[in-house]
Design a protein around this motif. Structure first.
Motif, mmCIF file in Angstrom:
data_model
loop_
_atom_site.group_PDB
_atom_site.id
_atom_site.type_symbol
_atom_site.label_atom_id
_atom_site.label_comp_id
_atom_site.label_asym_id
_atom_site.label_seq_id
_atom_site.Cartn_x
_atom_site.Cartn_y
_atom_site.Cartn_z
ATOM 1 N N THR A 116 -73.451 5.484 -28.276
ATOM 2 C CA THR A 116 -73.385 4.258 -26.970
ATOM 3 C C THR A 116 -72.222 2.860 -27.259
ATOM 4 N N SER A 120 -75.279 15.142 -24.275
ATOM 5 C CA SER A 120 -76.487 15.152 -23.270
ATOM 6 C C SER A 120 -76.705 13.828 -23.584
ATOM 7 N N LEU A 121 -77.731 13.076 -22.820
ATOM 8 C CA LEU A 121 -78.192 11.325 -22.288
ATOM 9 C C LEU A 121 -78.596 11.337 -24.121
ATOM 10 N N LYS A 122 -79.692 12.004 -24.819
ATOM 11 C CA LYS A 122 -80.078 11.786 -26.216
ATOM 12 C C LYS A 122 -79.090 11.363 -27.328
ATOM 13 N N ASP A 123 -77.599 12.129 -27.053
ATOM 14 C CA ASP A 123 -76.779 12.342 -28.231
ATOM 15 C C ASP A 123 -76.253 11.689 -27.926
ATOM 16 N N ASN A 165 -82.560 3.118 -22.109
ATOM 17 C CA ASN A 165 -81.559 2.391 -22.942
ATOM 18 C C ASN A 165 -80.192 2.027 -23.208
ATOM 19 N N LEU A 166 -79.968 3.119 -22.575
ATOM 20 C CA LEU A 166 -78.278 2.840 -22.381
ATOM 21 C C LEU A 166 -78.487 1.500 -21.017
ATOM 22 N N ASN A 172 -86.245 7.878 -17.083
ATOM 23 C CA ASN A 172 -85.425 8.570 -17.898
ATOM 24 C C ASN A 172 -84.985 7.417 -19.262
ATOM 25 N N HIS A 203 -83.462 7.286 -21.450
ATOM 26 C CA HIS A 203 -82.523 7.679 -21.665
ATOM 27 C C HIS A 203 -81.047 6.467 -21.528
#
Length: 365
Positions: free
Chosen positions: A147, A141-144, A173-174, A168, A170
């Motif tokens: 990076t 999941s992108l939130k987890d 931020n990525l 999105n 996440h």
């Protein structure tokens, strides 16, 4: 009465002639296609030398991001990530010493789109490869996502990306994290939807003044005339609206844009060169790779666009005779159908000529 009968007879005769022409043309087109390779679906990564031989020492991790969206909003048409856009990049990264993790907005098993007409050896090998298939069953999941673990991020295309990549938090931020730490960001086809609606610290759009490629309006609207009402926006329009220098290549042919660490591709036919450009941008010389029959057909089509039929035939001769490589007849036939959709019947005829030329030249070798 007799005059009416003559008119009816003329109409029926004309319809019969048209129908006969369509049938004969259809039979001719089918004859241009190579026979189905039944062994293709059993392809394995372990049997492909490019993947298994002379692999460099471990160079780090790359994060591939796929969509979690399985329907095109209210249209209820199924969608997902494009398998070919993930599979081919995955093996380029692996062959060049990188490990690949796969993430999605929601995590878990993402929806996939398989286009049988485009599937090749690497794509079927990917389906038969337990390692990426297990990672797809349990995408991060992108939130987890941490990076810090990755040297590059690659946003995979697929129409689903148009719905859950923009906005999105996440993903935003990525992208910002990778951009400000000078790491490579790649995206292909609809994947650049991940780049829109992101603002930098100075308030400007992330894509402003950056050279970017992505799925074009012409490509989108040719296949989905109502795309503007199905998608939240047309990708090309949104990128231009936010200040990107949009680089549009020939419809359905390879095109990438490189703007420092940002590398973007126009469509699925751009995946090979985009993935290798990402490897190069990370400071490595991409490992030599056998060119696919599809890529050679793209070269022939590009030669046609720039120099016409004879120029394309010259390129085909060089590929088959001198380089001893294969040219995909199927892709040439596909472009004949695209020409019909565009109303260009001269190009339709020329594409069939090229497919016939490839068939004849191959048989006579």
């Amino acid at each position: 009465m007799f005059k009416k009968y003559r008119i009816v007879k003329w109409v029926l005769t004309s319809m019969a002639i048209v129908f006969a022409i369509i049938i004969i043309t259809g039979i001719y087109i089918v004859s241009l296609l190579p026979p189905d390779d039944t062994a293709l679906i059993n392809s394995k990564a372990s049997d492909i030398a490019y993947i298994t031989e002379n692999v460099p020492a471990y160079r780090g991790k790359i994060l591939a991001v796929v969509t979690s969206t399985d329907t095109m909003d209210a249209s209820e048409k199924s969608t997902g990530y494009e398998l070919t856009e993930l599979a081919r990049a995955y093996y380029v990264f692996k062959a060049n010493g990188f490990d690949v993790d796969i993430a999605s907005p929601l995590g878990g098993l993402p929806p996939v789109v398989l286009d049988d007409d485009d599937m090749g050896k690497f794509d079927y090998a990917f389906l038969n490869d337990d390692i990426p298939q297990n990672r797809l069953k349990n995408t991060l999941s992108l939130k987890d996502v941490n990076t810090k673990l990755y040297k590059a991020v690659y946003f995979v295309g697929g129409k689903g990306a148009m719905f859950d990549f923009p906005n999105n938090i996440h993903i935003q931020n990525l992208v910002q994290n990778f951009y400000f730490t000078d790491r490579v960001i790649g995206a292909v086809c609809h994947g650049p939807a991940a780049l829109v609606n992101i603002r930098l610290n100075n308030g400007e759009w992330f894509v402003k003044n950056k050279n970017v490629s992505g799925f074009t309006n012409r490509e989108e609207l040719l296949l989905i005339p109502k795309a503007a009402s199905i998608f939240p926006f047309l990708l090309q329009d949104k990128l231009i609206e936010q200040g990107a220098e949009f680089n549009e290549g020939t419809m359905y042919l390879e095109k990438i844009s490189i703007d420092e660490n940002l590398i973007t591709g126009q469509n699925p036919w751009s995946v090979w060169v985009l993935a290798e450009a990402m490897v190069k941008q990370m400071g490595y010389t991409p490992k030599q790779r056998p060119i696919t029959a599809e890529e050679n057909a793209v070269k022939a089509l590009q030669a046609y666009e720039t120099g016409g039929l004879e120029n394309s035939k010259t390129v085909i001769e060089e590929i088959i005779h001198e380089k001893k490589q294969i040219v995909s007849r199927g892709l040439l036939v596909d472009h004949s159908f695209i020409s019909v959709l565009q109303g260009d019947f001269i190009k339709f005829y020329n594409m069939l000529q090229l497919a016939s030329y490839v068939k004849g030249y191959t048989i006579n070798q």
